[in-house]
Scaffold this active site. Structure first.
Site, short mmCIF file in Angstrom:
data_model
loop_
_atom_site.label_atom_id
_atom_site.label_comp_id
_atom_site.label_asym_id
_atom_site.label_seq_id
_atom_site.Cartn_x
_atom_site.Cartn_y
_atom_site.Cartn_z
N LEU A 139 21.03 39.74 41.43
CA LEU A 139 21.38 41.02 40.83
C LEU A 139 22.89 41.21 40.86
O LEU A 139 23.58 40.62 41.69
CB LEU A 139 20.68 42.15 41.61
CG LEU A 139 19.16 42.05 41.67
CD1 LEU A 139 18.58 43.15 42.54
CD2 LEU A 139 18.55 42.10 40.28
N ASP A 140 23.40 42.04 39.96
CA ASP A 140 24.84 42.30 39.94
C ASP A 140 25.16 43.64 40.59
O ASP A 140 24.26 44.33 41.08
CB ASP A 140 25.40 42.23 38.51
CG ASP A 140 24.77 43.25 37.57
OD1 ASP A 140 24.32 44.32 38.04
OD2 ASP A 140 24.74 42.98 36.35
N SER A 141 26.43 44.01 40.61
CA SER A 141 26.84 45.23 41.31
C SER A 141 26.25 46.50 40.69
O SER A 141 25.95 47.45 41.40
CB SER A 141 28.36 45.31 41.37
OG SER A 141 28.90 45.31 40.06
#
Length: 133
Positions: free
Chosen positions: A88-90
């Site tokens: 997952l990204d930020s």
């Protein structure tokens, strides 16, 4: 400071707010105000197992977490890191924290939310939060 934290962990007080029209609003929707006093034994405080179960449920149901990963090689456990293990990204991190806030009916300050990047950190923060429900 420790005394304050201990008291807050065992006491919930309703807060009345004013709406834009100047009328008092109910602090918890149409359910009305209520006081909740917790026993000194913490009977009403969430157990660690309940927090773990609910946090993992939120993570598993997150739209960008691929359920096929659970079958092939990855189980969502308390040790899972959002970015390293789930890819997952930020922005996804922010959305997960928001989902956790909704699940546990609490507000996590941005300063603290930025630090939550794994199931373990989410579990610890929520378990230690006096208002988590």
């Amino acid at each position: 400071m420790a005394l304050r934290a201990a008291i807050l962990r065992h006491l919930r007080v309703p807060v009345k707010t004013l709406t834009l029209t100047g009328r008092k609003s109910q602090p918890w929707g149409s359910y009305g105000a209520s006081l909740r006093f917790l026993s000194s034994h913490g009977d009403d405080h969430l157990s660690k197992d309940e927090v773990i179960e609910r946090v993992l449920s939120v993570i598993k149901s997150f739209p960008k977490v691929d359920p096929s990963q659970f079958i092939l090689h990855l189980q969502v456990t308390p040790d899972v890191h959002f970015q390293k293990d789930l890819g997952l990204d930020s922005l996804d991190n922010v959305e997960i924290v928001m989902a956790l806030e909704e699940e546990f009916k609490l507000e996590i300050p941005d300063k603290e939310a930025d630090k939550i990047d794994s199931c373990n950190l989410a579990i610890e923060y929520i378990y230690n939060h006096p208002m988590a429900g």
